[in-house]
Write an enzyme that holds these catalytic residues in place. Sequence first.
Site, short mmCIF file in Angstrom:
data_model
loop_
_atom_site.label_atom_id
_atom_site.label_comp_id
_atom_site.label_asym_id
_atom_site.label_seq_id
_atom_site.Cartn_x
_atom_site.Cartn_y
_atom_site.Cartn_z
N HIS A 178 -6.91 -5.61 -1.32
CA HIS A 178 -5.83 -4.66 -1.11
C HIS A 178 -4.89 -5.15 -0.02
O HIS A 178 -5.23 -5.16 1.15
CB HIS A 178 -6.40 -3.29 -0.74
CG HIS A 178 -5.34 -2.24 -0.65
ND1 HIS A 178 -4.52 -1.93 -1.73
CD2 HIS A 178 -4.93 -1.45 0.37
CE1 HIS A 178 -3.67 -1.00 -1.36
NE2 HIS A 178 -3.90 -0.69 -0.11
N SER A 195 0.84 -1.19 0.00
CA SER A 195 0.00 0.00 0.00
C SER A 195 0.88 1.25 0.00
O SER A 195 1.75 1.37 -0.85
CB SER A 195 -0.95 -0.03 1.20
OG SER A 195 -1.94 0.93 1.06
N ASP A 254 -8.02 -5.83 -6.23
CA ASP A 254 -7.83 -4.74 -5.27
C ASP A 254 -8.87 -3.64 -5.52
O ASP A 254 -8.94 -3.10 -6.63
CB ASP A 254 -6.41 -4.17 -5.47
CG ASP A 254 -6.01 -3.17 -4.39
OD1 ASP A 254 -6.87 -2.39 -3.93
OD2 ASP A 254 -4.82 -3.14 -4.02
#
Length: 587
Positions: free
Chosen positions: A500, A201, A454
Amino acid sequence: MSHLARAVVAAGLTAAANASSLADVCTISNIQAALPANGTLLGINLIPSAVTASAVYNASTGMAGMGGASSGITYSYCNVTITYTHTGKNDEVVVKYAFPQPSDFKKRFYVAGGGKSDDFTLSASSADNCQVVSPFRAPQHAFDYSYDEVALAGDGSINWDATYMFSYQALGEMTKVGKYITEGFYGMNNTKIYTYYEGCSDGGREGMSQVQRFGDEYDGAITGAPAFRFAQQQVNHVYPATVEHTMDYYPPPCALAKIVNATIAACDPLDGRTDGVISRTDLCKLHFNLTSLIGESYYCAAETSSSLGFGFSKRQAEGSQTSTTPAQNGTITAQDVAVAQAVYDGLHSSKGERAYLSWQIGSELSDADPTYNTNTSSWELNIPSTGGEYVTKFVQLLNIDNLSDLDGVTYDTLVDWMTVGMVRYLDSLQTTYPDLTTFKETGGKLIHYHGESDPSVPAASSVHYWQSVRSVMYGHLSHEDAQKELQDWYQFYLIPGAAHCGTNSLQPGPYPENNMNIMIDWVENGNKPSRLNATVSSGDYEGETQMLCQWPSRPLWHGNSTFDCVHDKASIDSWTYTFPAFKTVVY
Ligand SMILES: *[C@@H]1O[C@H](CO)[C@@H](O)[C@H](O)[C@H]1NC(C)=O
Ligand SMILES: *[C@@H]1O[C@H](CO)[C@@H](O)[C@H](O)[C@H]1NC(C)=O
Ligand SMILES: *[C@@H]1O[C@H](CO)[C@@H](O)[C@H](O)[C@H]1NC(C)=O
Ligand SMILES: *[C@@H]1O[C@H](CO)[C@@H](O)[C@H](O)[C@H]1NC(C)=O
Ligand SMILES: *[C@@H]1O[C@H](CO)[C@@H](O)[C@H](O)[C@H]1NC(C)=O
Ligand SMILES: *[C@@H]1O[C@H](CO)[C@@H](O)[C@H](O)[C@H]1NC(C)=O
Ligand SMILES: *[C@@H]1O[C@H](CO)[C@@H](O)[C@H](O)[C@H]1NC(C)=O
Ligand SMILES: *[C@@H]1O[C@H](CO)[C@@H](O)[C@H](O)[C@H]1NC(C)=O
Ligand SMILES: *[C@@H]1O[C@H](CO)[C@@H](O)[C@H](O)[C@H]1NC(C)=O
Ligand SMILES: *[C@@H]1O[C@H](CO)[C@@H](O)[C@H](O)[C@H]1NC(C)=O
Ligand SMILES: *[C@@H]1O[C@H](CO)[C@@H](O)[C@H](O)[C@H]1NC(C)=O
């Protein structure tokens, strides 16, 4: 869910040699003696009097979000705090390191990006390895801050020091200082220290920033779902709400959830195996038409839920939005499908020029969820603060936390916002510089991965960067030859079904769990991976190992237990974008 995980930085060490005990080496004077003298690392002035050091015994492993389950391993380390100032500035930067006890030291320096707390918690994926967690602090701010809170000094006034520190500088400095001290701490006398980075991330973006800017400092970097191409990425969070505002239609979230579920069910078999996972979102994109879902019924019970705000760091933990939704019972309409289709198509200007890519079909549509107004019993505009705060603070330069509405906002407005952000932060937050020659030439290895479903950072965003590196560094070669060159040092993997930086509750697919060991084996033993080991952790195939296909090859199952990695031009083309809405190249 916020991909903009943390402004906090983590570093780690990995170890095993030396005779002295932890108590022998974990002293303030030993650390002070190991500090680089002022002038050694240009621009960084260490403050010896501010050093702290204390031994911590039998700490236990386990750090959420780092890709490893807690394994109950205990470790002992020297908890060190270092303070420095930038030459000529009166700022103060505090970095933290955990130096493993000498008997555990393996001559590895490990940086865990996107770390979140002051605590030293060891990732079990780095198992018998690492540790150090180093929350960095922007200049002149107390320990308890988050970058978005200090991004502006006031309306219209960007805090560039904090911005560059967050973008790449703090991590690079932490690594340089940390490696220097490591040598002295263990009395290494110029022995090679292997340096690794791992993060997902914003931690993935940070990793890319290191590979781009401090390429010669790292031997191996593992970057997941990097939240880079910040200007496009952040404004994109406002795109689904803009679709709804433009259409003046706010679909019940249950209808969107049903569209996602039904898409997964419809597209799951296209990859050759029915396992609840769309392993080939490209085939779904090419062969499935969402309009076929019109008329399907849905039902969701009433619930109260909270979701995360912008969350650069500490604010992520709090859950900044709480919403109550009533029971929803209905059938999917043409308008519901039109919203979903527009979201998956991605942002285009009013002239029809593409401005950005989008989430793969079958990904959750969480950014599109409207809010329920109990007074009017209707669904209304909901602007996710991941996008809203970015626009107010980073584009409009107003020190407020969210856009209040989308009045007058068109698709062209979003393109303009993206343009402003790209120009303004091109050399800081954008983090897509595509020439990685220094990293490559100094022997660096990169494993880059991205969950194919994601819903926060689009998987195609990573594909686009890989393609940018290929064309910038190997533009003179054929695609095939360029791929061969890249595979020697930069490998990219899509994780089927994954969300994610983790598994996806809607698709029980594989997830890689020992990237660090694979990377160490590549860097230190020359064992180059060709596929990525991942494990299925739920569903009918729980426990299965899948050796994932390296991009641009794609999985195709035959039978229920094996798949090939195939090259499929139509598939690759469906992942390939240009962005004519901008006049310059977008890497
Ligand atoms: C290095 O510079 C810093 C800041 O100017 C100062 O506090 C520190 O004492 C200097 N270190 C040494 C060893 O002189
Ligand atoms: C740490 O654990 C080891 C092994 O269980 C034990 O022998 C030792 O006393 C512990 N150390 C401390 C400081 O608790
Ligand atoms: C590490 O040291 C810092 C600074 O002295 C301290 O605040 C922190 O609590 C220590 N952490 C642990 C786990 O001992
Ligand atoms: C460090 O290495 C140099 C060069 O190999 C050698 O001369 C020196 O004795 C070594 N010092 C220590 C402390 O091992
Ligand atoms: C979608 O699927 C998930 C998991 O299978 C389930 O929990 C959820 O209720 C479904 N949602 C709808 C609207 O069908
Ligand atoms: C999907 O089906 C609708 C209705 O039949 C049609 O209008 C539309 O063009 C189709 N979309 C694609 C991408 O084929
Ligand atoms: C949803 O609505 C339909 C039609 O009104 C009704 O038959 C059904 O029982 C409802 N389902 C639930 C779970 O309320
Ligand atoms: C609902 O009405 C109450 C009372 O008038 C008001 O305070 C509240 O802001 C309204 N909520 C929304 C979401 O409009
Ligand atoms: C941001 O503002 C919009 C519009 O007022 C609102 O719908 C949304 O819930 C807000 N988001 C947050 C995180 O406060
Ligand atoms: C894959 O990783 C698991 C640990 O997650 C390990 O047990 C297994 O041996 C690995 N398999 C291969 C083929 O590397
Ligand atoms: C694969 O598994 C499905 C159940 O998910 C089963 O219906 C099918 O027969 C299996 N195919 C083969 C070739 O074993």
